[in-house]
Write an enzyme that holds these catalytic residues in place. Structure first.
Site, PDB file in Angstrom:
ATOM      1  N   HIS A 155       0.832  -1.316   0.083  1.00 21.74           N
ATOM      2  CA  HIS A 155       0.361  -0.143  -0.429  1.00 21.74           C
ATOM      3  C   HIS A 155       1.327   1.182   0.242  1.00 21.74           C
ATOM      4  O   HIS A 155       0.915   2.330   0.995  1.00 21.74           O
ATOM      5  CB  HIS A 155      -0.978   0.054   1.421  1.00 21.74           C
ATOM      6  CG  HIS A 155      -1.701  -0.967   1.212  1.00 21.74           C
ATOM      7  ND1 HIS A 155      -2.889  -1.146   0.741  1.00 21.74           N
ATOM      8  CD2 HIS A 155      -1.205  -2.326   2.069  1.00 21.74           C
ATOM      9  CE1 HIS A 155      -3.809  -2.060   0.766  1.00 21.74           C
ATOM     10  NE2 HIS A 155      -2.691  -3.317   2.095  1.00 21.74           N
ATOM     11  N   SER A 277      17.421  16.560 -18.800  1.00 23.58           N
ATOM     12  CA  SER A 277      16.748  17.452 -19.592  1.00 23.58           C
ATOM     13  C   SER A 277      17.984  19.198 -20.371  1.00 23.58           C
ATOM     14  O   SER A 277      18.841  18.741 -19.694  1.00 23.58           O
ATOM     15  CB  SER A 277      15.784  18.511 -18.008  1.00 23.58           C
ATOM     16  OG  SER A 277      16.010  19.688 -18.198  1.00 23.58           O
TER      17      SER A 277
END
Length: 456
Positions: A155, A277
């Site tokens: 979870h 980038s």
């Protein structure tokens, strides 16, 4: 000028591989149409249905690179027919009276479906070779890191310690089942069709079964029990298998993507020469993981399209059938790109064992709360043991302290357990269960599976 990303000179290799593109390249696809016509002619000649020298000249002239594709295109525009233009140009290449025996009694879908199966056959073999390579790489990770401790997450949160080899073994087991499905389905899928206009063999005067069997034997395809002009389950199964393997690959890619995030940084993609980038020089983006996830979606959507094509009408219906012409090449070509990215990703993956251990210890002992609870259960009823560990964990979280400190601050716990006893239980290396054994067992089984595949 290219329109489709697959054929883009700059980006084509991002979504595909050259060898898979060559399989579905238009001249090769047309060649497969001619190959089917040749096999049909040879089969018919073998039983005296057409002259032997007719089959010989048909075979000798079956070179798709010599077809006038502009003329084929013009024919398609004029007639709206898929195959007639190719047949007309092929007969011109033959330039002999025996050209009349080309396509003798067959129907267009016989040729196109069977040719598509030849393309799938080639793509299937190539894909399985690449899949085997992926399984070997994941197997290597499972074996090498069978004892590399990391935190198991449920979870989205820390749960209990595992090893990275254990995680890789779960990947490997799932990939192995996908690979097994491909092997099991191969004979069921790779089946041709040569049955005439509505599938009854009526044009071949009682010798249709023999024509079909001989044709498929020459092509290396299976013989269908019935005509499958409208039964598209084989194509749907092939593309669904692609989607299922891609789904497993995307799960692995997504997991690596998440574990490579700055805050986690347990796994690192190969990035030599990569620029993340144009404006942030420090960025190292998970390029291969992202491409795996992108391509999985495209493959899955194409599989859905082929499933829709199963709802054919009557004995033949092109309104759904022709969608396969787009979906099948795309699916296998995208799969080749996905497998390539997955191979690069796995072969150059950096596993940061120190960072994994640092993250495992992030909760300052709370990760092993279960084991402490079972220790306390020897002194208290289980609900009370759970309660005392729970409250100690809450205090440790609120105070940013070690779990052992909060437990020892509980007088009832300190009266029953020593600090050393608890600290020993909080060592993640002591609560790995059968993680190591699972990693080695799965790797050994898959190694044998791949060895058996290599001997076939």
């Amino acid at each position: 000028m290219s329109v489709h990303f697959i054929d883009n000179i700059v980006f084509g290799d991002s979504v595909s591989t050259a060898d898979m593109r060559r399989i579905f390249e238009e001249t090769n696809a047309f060649q497969r149409w001619l190959d089917v016509e040749v096999a049909l002619a040879k089969a018919q000649a073998a039983i005296g249905m057409i002259p032997t020298d007719a089959a010989e000249i048909i075979a000798a002239k079956a070179d798709a690179s010599k077809l006038d594709l502009e003329a084929v295109k013009a024919s398609g525009k004029r007639t709206g027919h898929s195959l007639l233009g190719v047949l007309a140009e092929f007969r011109k290449l033959i330039a002999h009276d025996h050209a009349r025996y080309v396509h003798f009694g067959a129907t267009t879908q016989d040729i196109i479906d069977t040719a598509q199966m030849l393309l799938i056959k080639d793509a299937y073999a190539l894909a399985m070779e690449r899949m085997a390579g992926v399984l070997r790489l994941v197997g290597d990770l499972a074996g090498k890191h069978a004892t590399t401790i990391m935190v198991g997450r449920t979870h989205g949160g820390h749960a209990l310690p595992i090893t990275f080899g254990f995680k890789a073994a779960i990947w490997l087991s799932e990939l192995s089942r996908q690979f097994e499905r491909w092997g099991q389905a191969r004979e069921r899928i790779l089946v041709g069709n040569m049955t005439g206009a509505v599938g009854t063999f009526a044009s071949w005067g009682g010798r249709g079964f023999e024509v079909q069997e001989r044709t498929m034997a020459l092509l290396g395809l299976g013989v269908p029990e019935t005509c499958w002009h409208s039964s598209r389950d084989r194509v749907a199964e092939a593309t669904t298998l692609c989607a299922m393997f891609a789904g497993t690959a995307a799960r692995i890619g997504h997991e690596i993507y998440n574990l490579s995030k700055t805050e986690t940084r347990e796994l690192i993609e190969p990035s030599a020469g990569k620029i993340g980038s144009s404006t942030m020089p420090h960025k190292r983006n998970p390029i291969h993981s992202e491409w795996v996830m992108v391509l999985e979606r495209q493959i899955r959507y194409n599989a859905a399209l082929c499933l829709e094509a199963m709802s054919q009408e009557n004995e033949r219906d092109a309104s759904r059938w022709k969608s396969e012409w787009i979906a099948v090449p795309e699916t296998f070509v995208y799969l080749s790109g996905l497998l390539n990215h997955l191979t690069v990703l796995l072969s150059g993956l950096t596993v940061d064992a120190k960072r994994m251990m640092d993250n495992t210890n992030m909760l300052k002992g709370m990760l092993l709360s279960e084991q402490v609870m079972f220790l306390l259960e020897t002194h208290f009823p289980l609900p009370l043991a759970h309660e005392r560990v729970y409250h100690a964990s809450v205090r440790a979280m609120d105070n940013d302290t070690m779990l052992v400190d909060e437990l020892m601050a509980d007088a009832k716990v300190a009266a029953k357990c020593s600090r050393r006893e608890i600290e020993k239980l909080l060592d993640p290396a002591g609560y790995l269960g059968e993680s190591e054994a699972v990693a080695y067992r799965v790797k050994a089984r898959v190694d044998q599976q791949l060895a058996d595949f290599g001997t076939k």
